[in-house]
Design a protein around this motif. Structure first.
Motif, PDB file in Angstrom:
ATOM      1  N   ARG A   1      23.511  11.132 -26.191  1.00 21.00           N
ATOM      2  CA  ARG A   1      22.247  11.809 -26.480  1.00 21.00           C
ATOM      3  C   ARG A   1      21.257  11.624 -25.332  1.00 21.00           C
ATOM      4  O   ARG A   1      20.465  12.521 -25.037  1.00 21.00           O
ATOM      5  N   ALA A   2      21.281  10.469 -24.686  1.00 19.87           N
ATOM      6  CA  ALA A   2      20.442  10.271 -23.509  1.00 19.87           C
ATOM      7  C   ALA A   2      20.835  11.246 -22.405  1.00 19.87           C
ATOM      8  O   ALA A   2      19.973  11.809 -21.717  1.00 19.87           O
ATOM      9  N   ALA A   3      22.133  11.469 -22.242  1.00 15.99           N
ATOM     10  CA  ALA A   3      22.614  12.413 -21.231  1.00 15.99           C
ATOM     11  C   ALA A   3      22.143  13.826 -21.546  1.00 15.99           C
ATOM     12  O   ALA A   3      21.741  14.582 -20.639  1.00 15.99           O
ATOM     13  N   ASP A   4      22.165  14.207 -22.824  1.00 16.18           N
ATOM     14  CA  ASP A   4      21.677  15.536 -23.218  1.00 16.18           C
ATOM     15  C   ASP A   4      20.211  15.698 -22.866  1.00 16.18           C
ATOM     16  O   ASP A   4      19.780  16.742 -22.366  1.00 16.18           O
ATOM     17  N   GLU A   5      19.414  14.670 -23.142  1.00 16.92           N
ATOM     18  CA  GLU A   5      17.978  14.740 -22.844  1.00 16.92           C
ATOM     19  C   GLU A   5      17.721  14.875 -21.348  1.00 16.92           C
ATOM     20  O   GLU A   5      16.840  15.626 -20.928  1.00 16.92           O
ATOM     21  N   LEU A   6      18.502  14.166 -20.551  1.00 18.94           N
ATOM     22  CA  LEU A   6      18.273  14.108 -19.111  1.00 18.94           C
ATOM     23  C   LEU A   6      19.067  15.161 -18.342  1.00 18.94           C
ATOM     24  O   LEU A   6      18.945  15.244 -17.114  1.00 18.94           O
ATOM     25  N   ALA A   7      19.872  15.947 -19.070  1.00 19.32           N
ATOM     26  CA  ALA A   7      20.687  17.004 -18.452  1.00 19.32           C
ATOM     27  C   ALA A   7      21.661  16.434 -17.415  1.00 19.32           C
ATOM     28  O   ALA A   7      21.801  16.963 -16.310  1.00 19.32           O
TER      29      ALA A   7
END
Length: 262
Positions: free
Chosen positions: A25-31
């Motif tokens: 989910r952190a990766a999704d937020e940070l693209a």
């Protein structure tokens, strides 16, 4: 005084991972990819000489060392953002950078920005089509998103979360599906749209029935292009005007928020 080198990018990744307790989910937020998040966290742990996360049967958890500096870190990021906003304020007090879905801009926002500009003719607008754009990278003032709440951001709901079934008068009987709108049990989609805007355009063209946010279809219904077949019913998501706290505190953003929610 010599300042300690700070791995700011890794700290930003750490903050996101700590909020979500999930590298994905952190990766999704940070693209970025989850692997990139993991690499940044490992590099930060090596730099600090501590372990920040542990994996358990319940998922990802912060260690005591990981928890220790979070409040100060987040306060620091807030100060960074306020500093940038202060530096930009002098030259951008009449310019707004807004991320908004194309269909929502066309159906609802454009007329309201026009009336706001009529009151303040010197106002300039820079529109970004990707409502999920990063606030820092895109230098956004505000964003409008179809979500179930503001999350970590400050925000105001532009209308209640309501959905309706609509179709063009005399249109086809099939269903138009889009991600986030489940069809009634047993129904099959004759049109699969990629977003609410495509679903709206398909419905106006008479290609079938669609389940859409009431606020998005209000203008088309008033103009007679669509008619409401069912609803309004409570929905999960609605359109929210959101921004990080530093932007939300700005006088110009407060003025825009007041106009759009009047």
């Amino acid at each position: 005084m010599k300042r300690t080198h700070l791995p700011l990018n890794a700290l930003r990744v750490y903050d996101a991972a700590a909020r979500h307790l999930s590298f994905t989910r952190a990766a999704d937020e940070l693209a970025v990819t989850p692997a990139a998040v993991g690499q940044q966290i490992r590099a930060l742990e090596d730099h600090l000489g501590v372990v920040l996360f542990r994996r358990t049967s319940k998922g990802l958890e912060l260690t005591e060392e990981g928890c220790a500096g979070l409040d100060a870190l987040r306060e620091g990021f807030l100060r960074f953002e306020e500093s940038v906003q202060a530096m930009q304020a002098g030259q951008a007090s009449d310019r707004y950078t807004i991320a908004v879905p194309r269909e929502f801009y066309a159906q609802w926002l454009s007329t309201r920005l026009a009336s706001f500009q009529a009151q303040s003719p010197q106002t300039q607008f820079h529109l970004v089509a990707d409502e999920n754009a990063d606030f820092t990278e895109a230098n956004l003032d505000v964003a409008i998103r179809l979500v179930d709440g503001p999350g970590e951001l400050e925000g105001v709901q532009l209308a209640p979360a309501e959905k309706v079934v609509v179709a063009a008068p005399g249109g086809a009987d099939g269903w138009i599906e889009w991600p986030g709108a489940s069809l009634p049990d047993g129904e099959q989609a004759t049109v699969k749209a990629g977003n609410p805007g495509q679903a709206l355009s398909s419905a106006v063209a008479g290609m079938g029935r669609a389940i859409l946010p009431r606020l998005l279809v209000a203008e088309a219904v008033e103009a007679g292009k669509l008619e409401i077949l069912e609803g309004p019913d409570p929905g999960r998501r609605s359109y929210w005007l959101v921004a990080p706290l530093p932007q939300w505190r700005q006088k110009k953003v407060k003025a825009l928020v007041a106009h759009l929610t009047a």
